[in-house]
Design an enzyme around this catalytic site. Structure first.
Site, PDB file in Angstrom:
ATOM      1  N   ARG A   1      -0.888  -5.645   2.965  1.00  0.00           N
ATOM      2  CA  ARG A   1      -1.978  -5.863   1.999  1.00  0.00           C
ATOM      3  C   ARG A   1      -3.300  -5.286   2.492  1.00  0.00           C
ATOM      4  O   ARG A   1      -4.359  -5.867   2.253  1.00  0.00           O
ATOM      5  CB  ARG A   1      -2.183  -7.353   1.699  1.00  0.00           C
TER       6      ARG A   1
ATOM      7  N   ARG B   1      -7.951  -7.257  -2.558  1.00  0.00           N
ATOM      8  CA  ARG B   1      -9.177  -7.891  -3.044  1.00  0.00           C
ATOM      9  C   ARG B   1     -10.238  -8.148  -1.995  1.00  0.00           C
ATOM     10  O   ARG B   1     -11.384  -8.408  -2.321  1.00  0.00           O
ATOM     11  CB  ARG B   1      -8.836  -9.210  -3.743  1.00  0.00           C
TER      12      ARG B   1
ATOM     13  N   ARG C   1     -10.798  -3.016  -9.814  1.00  0.00           N
ATOM     14  CA  ARG C   1     -10.104  -4.076 -10.571  1.00  0.00           C
ATOM     15  C   ARG C   1     -10.961  -4.635 -11.703  1.00  0.00           C
ATOM     16  O   ARG C   1     -10.440  -5.230 -12.651  1.00  0.00           O
ATOM     17  CB  ARG C   1      -9.661  -5.200  -9.628  1.00  0.00           C
TER      18      ARG C   1
ATOM     19  N   ASP D   1       3.549  -2.583  -6.391  1.00  0.00           N
ATOM     20  CA  ASP D   1       3.901  -3.984  -6.197  1.00  0.00           C
ATOM     21  C   ASP D   1       5.406  -4.151  -6.143  1.00  0.00           C
ATOM     22  O   ASP D   1       6.146  -3.428  -6.813  1.00  0.00           O
ATOM     23  CB  ASP D   1       3.308  -4.892  -7.276  1.00  0.00           C
TER      24      ASP D   1
ATOM     25  N   TYR E   1      11.784 -14.418  -7.811  1.00  0.00           N
ATOM     26  CA  TYR E   1      10.790 -14.271  -8.881  1.00  0.00           C
ATOM     27  C   TYR E   1      11.466 -14.170 -10.245  1.00  0.00           C
ATOM     28  O   TYR E   1      11.013 -14.771 -11.221  1.00  0.00           O
ATOM     29  CB  TYR E   1       9.918 -13.030  -8.656  1.00  0.00           C
TER      30      TYR E   1
HETATM   31  O1  CP3 Z   1       0.271  -3.944   1.365  1.00  0.00           O
HETATM   32  C1  CP3 Z   1      -0.349  -3.165   0.601  1.00  0.00           C
HETATM   33  O2  CP3 Z   1      -1.548  -2.862   0.765  1.00  0.00           O
HETATM   34  C2  CP3 Z   1       0.427  -2.463  -0.484  1.00  0.00           C
HETATM   35  C3  CP3 Z   1       0.434  -3.085  -1.747  1.00  0.00           C
HETATM   36  C4  CP3 Z   1       1.256  -4.335  -2.003  1.00  0.00           C
HETATM   37  C5  CP3 Z   1       0.876  -5.253  -2.983  1.00  0.00           C
HETATM   38  N1  CP3 Z   1       1.891  -6.165  -3.123  1.00  0.00           N
HETATM   39  C6  CP3 Z   1      -0.357  -5.208  -3.765  1.00  0.00           C
HETATM   40  C7  CP3 Z   1      -0.797  -6.390  -4.501  1.00  0.00           C
HETATM   41  C8  CP3 Z   1       2.477  -4.744  -1.474  1.00  0.00           C
HETATM   42  C9  CP3 Z   1       3.294  -4.153  -0.338  1.00  0.00           C
HETATM   43  C10 CP3 Z   1       2.861  -5.900  -2.208  1.00  0.00           C
HETATM   44  C11 CP3 Z   1       4.145  -6.595  -1.975  1.00  0.00           C
HETATM   45  C12 CP3 Z   1       4.360  -7.876  -2.639  1.00  0.00           C
HETATM   46  N2  CP3 Z   1       4.051  -8.225  -3.921  1.00  0.00           N
HETATM   47  C13 CP3 Z   1       5.056  -8.932  -2.060  1.00  0.00           C
HETATM   48  C14 CP3 Z   1       5.667  -8.913  -0.702  1.00  0.00           C
HETATM   49  C15 CP3 Z   1       4.652  -9.027   0.341  1.00  0.00           C
HETATM   50  C16 CP3 Z   1       4.079 -10.369   0.480  1.00  0.00           C
HETATM   51  O3  CP3 Z   1       2.849 -10.471   0.388  1.00  0.00           O
HETATM   52  O4  CP3 Z   1       4.859 -11.264   0.716  1.00  0.00           O
HETATM   53  C17 CP3 Z   1       5.117  -9.970  -3.000  1.00  0.00           C
HETATM   54  C18 CP3 Z   1       5.752 -11.319  -2.791  1.00  0.00           C
HETATM   55  C19 CP3 Z   1       4.489  -9.505  -4.167  1.00  0.00           C
HETATM   56  C20 CP3 Z   1       4.352 -10.218  -5.460  1.00  0.00           C
HETATM   57  C21 CP3 Z   1       2.945 -10.418  -5.804  1.00  0.00           C
HETATM   58  N3  CP3 Z   1       2.081  -9.426  -6.177  1.00  0.00           N
HETATM   59  C22 CP3 Z   1       2.225 -11.639  -5.810  1.00  0.00           C
HETATM   60  C23 CP3 Z   1       2.810 -12.977  -5.421  1.00  0.00           C
HETATM   61  C24 CP3 Z   1       0.928 -11.347  -6.235  1.00  0.00           C
HETATM   62  C25 CP3 Z   1      -0.187 -12.297  -6.532  1.00  0.00           C
HETATM   63  C26 CP3 Z   1      -0.876 -12.640  -5.272  1.00  0.00           C
HETATM   64  C27 CP3 Z   1      -2.203 -13.282  -5.507  1.00  0.00           C
HETATM   65  O5  CP3 Z   1      -2.742 -13.714  -4.482  1.00  0.00           O
HETATM   66  O6  CP3 Z   1      -2.721 -13.308  -6.625  1.00  0.00           O
HETATM   67  C28 CP3 Z   1       0.838  -9.946  -6.414  1.00  0.00           C
HETATM   68  C29 CP3 Z   1      -0.364  -9.199  -6.818  1.00  0.00           C
HETATM   69  C30 CP3 Z   1      -0.828  -8.151  -5.863  1.00  0.00           C
HETATM   70  N4  CP3 Z   1      -0.028  -7.224  -5.264  1.00  0.00           N
HETATM   71  C31 CP3 Z   1      -2.182  -7.911  -5.496  1.00  0.00           C
HETATM   72  C32 CP3 Z   1      -2.166  -6.795  -4.645  1.00  0.00           C
HETATM   73  C33 CP3 Z   1      -3.341  -6.103  -4.031  1.00  0.00           C
HETATM   74  C34 CP3 Z   1      -3.393  -8.667  -5.990  1.00  0.00           C
HETATM   75  C35 CP3 Z   1      -3.627  -8.183  -7.373  1.00  0.00           C
HETATM   76  C36 CP3 Z   1      -5.029  -8.368  -7.869  1.00  0.00           C
HETATM   77  O7  CP3 Z   1      -5.842  -7.456  -7.639  1.00  0.00           O
HETATM   78  O8  CP3 Z   1      -5.283  -9.370  -8.516  1.00  0.00           O
END
Ligand code: CP3
Length: 352
Positions: free
Chosen positions: A30, A34, A43, A79, A154
């Site tokens: 990540r 944000r 965003r 994602d 999910y």
């Molecule tokens: O790591 C990186 O910089 C690459 C981008 C990346 C994102 N998601 C961007 C993202 C990667 C590798 C992921 C993987 C991901 N997505 C996982 C596995 C990794 C982990 O963290 O366990 C999972 C479980 C997801 C599913 C997912 N996507 C969730 C649960 C959420 C919401 C999280 C939250 O806190 O709101 C997302 C959204 C997401 N994916 C964001 C980002 C930057 C936030 C989106 C936003 O801007 O609101």
């Protein structure tokens, strides 16, 4: 200067292969997101899914942390859940709730309705973003996919879950259907990662973020064969394969058997103890992401502890045990990367 640049290009890939390098490479799960003002600015204009589905925007977000932090690898911005939509499981990101699947998979009929996915069509924007990012980057680019358990959880729960009741109900009640679902997800994952490598990623990470919800026996029965299939199918590509999970303290040996050139460790396991159980392969980790919220001295002590436990052995990729939290200060992320690079260099040439 040239040698230094070459080293920066090679450091991460060498560490993944457990080869000696000048200093431990560092990147952050990540690292785009944000906690960065420039990400928040984008965003404000585009949804998360628009960022993922517009190659130029995904390229920009991928590069944002690379411009600001001394990372040794980039990860393509996308994602984990994107494959659900083309398989026939639409979802959206809902502010405050995270991902929400409108019609979660619950029955055998739901699972048999899943559509096969042709990655070159279904993921064309991601693959295009990979090709475009590669033109800009001096450091390796990591591709990724969700592992079957994490994706299935999910799709079945409909969003985030704390006990995985529906997923486990299917697993125990209809193991045949569970295995059919995971076989579909594993096939998709292997095809998608292959397409990412063909488009230019130089390493791949399989995220099994929530697999720590399983006992070792259930992992061995319900998950391991599917994860192994993904790693086996990618063996001929010759790129490092990273196997990531959290809450995996009781699963490390089983994960190692399932495959991966690098195994992720979270902060619940001291790095040296986790590594001893992984054997001669590389490890990635394992600072607690919450330590980035701590005062800088406390944070640096945490980083120093991880480095002391790694002891300069070849095959350590410095990372967090899980993703950067949104409330993290950018300066703390920068400080960690700089501190890792300034700290003791990797052993040069010897294995210990
Ligand atoms: O790591 C990186 O910089 C690459 C981008 C990346 C994102 N998601 C961007 C993202 C990667 C590798 C992921 C993987 C991901 N997505 C996982 C596995 C990794 C982990 O963290 O366990 C999972 C479980 C997801 C599913 C997912 N996507 C969730 C649960 C959420 C919401 C999280 C939250 O806190 O709101 C997302 C959204 C997401 N994916 C964001 C980002 C930057 C936030 C989106 C936003 O801007 O609101």
């Amino acid at each position: 200067m040239t040698a230094d640049r070459l080293t920066k290009r090679e450091r991460f890939l060498r560490a993944c292969r457990a080869e000696p390098c000048d200093r431990p490479p560092v990147w952050f799960m990540r690292q785009a997101g944000r906690y960065m003002p420039e990400y928040r600015a984008l965003r404000a204009r585009y949804s998360m899914l628009e960022l993922c589905r517009t190659p130029e925007l995904a390229v920009e977000v991928t590069l944002q942390p690379v411009r600001r932090i001394a990372v040794d690898a980039a990860i393509i911005f996308s994602d984990l859940l994107l494959p659900l939509e083309p398989m026939g499981v639409p979802f959206d990101f809902v502010k405050g709730d995270g991902p929400v699947v409108s019609s979660p998979l619950r029955t055998e009929a739901d699972i048999d309705r899943l559509r096969p996915v042709e990655p070159r069509d279904a993921f064309a924007p991601v693959l295009e973003a990979i090709r475009l990012v590669r033109r800009e980057l001096q450091i390796p680019l990591i591709g990724f996919v969700g592992a079957p358990f994490t994706l299935a959880s999910y799709a079945i729960e409909g969003g985030h879950s704390s006990n995985y009741a529906h997923a486990k109900q299917l697993m125990y009640g209809r193991p045949d259907v569970w295995h059919r679902l995971c076989a579909r997800l594993a096939a998709m994952a292997a095809d998608y990662l292959r397409a990412q490598v063909e488009s230019g990623v130089q390493a791949v990470q399989v995220f099994d973020s929530w697999v720590g919800a399983l006992s070792p026996a259930d992992y061995a029965e319900f998950v391991q064969p599917h994860v192994r299939r993904i790693f086996d199918e990618l063996a001929d590509l010759g790129v490092p394969r990273i196997h990531f999970g959290t809450g995996t303290a009781t699963l490390l040996e089983l994960q190692r058997e399932a495959g991966g050139d690098v195994v992720g460790l979270d902060w619940r396991v001291p790095l040296d103890q986790g590594w001893a159980r992984i054997g001669d392969r590389a490890v990635q980790g394992n600072l607690d992401p919450a330590l980035l919220l701590a005062p800088i001295d406390r944070l640096k002590a945490g980083v120093a502890d991880v480095l002391r436990r790694a002891a300069g052995r070849p095959g350590h990729v410095f990372n967090l045990g899980h993703g950067i939290l949104p409330s993290t200060r950018l300066e703390h992320v920068q400080a960690v990367a700089d501190f890792v690079h300034e700290a003791t260099a990797c052993a040069s040439g010897t294995a210990n």
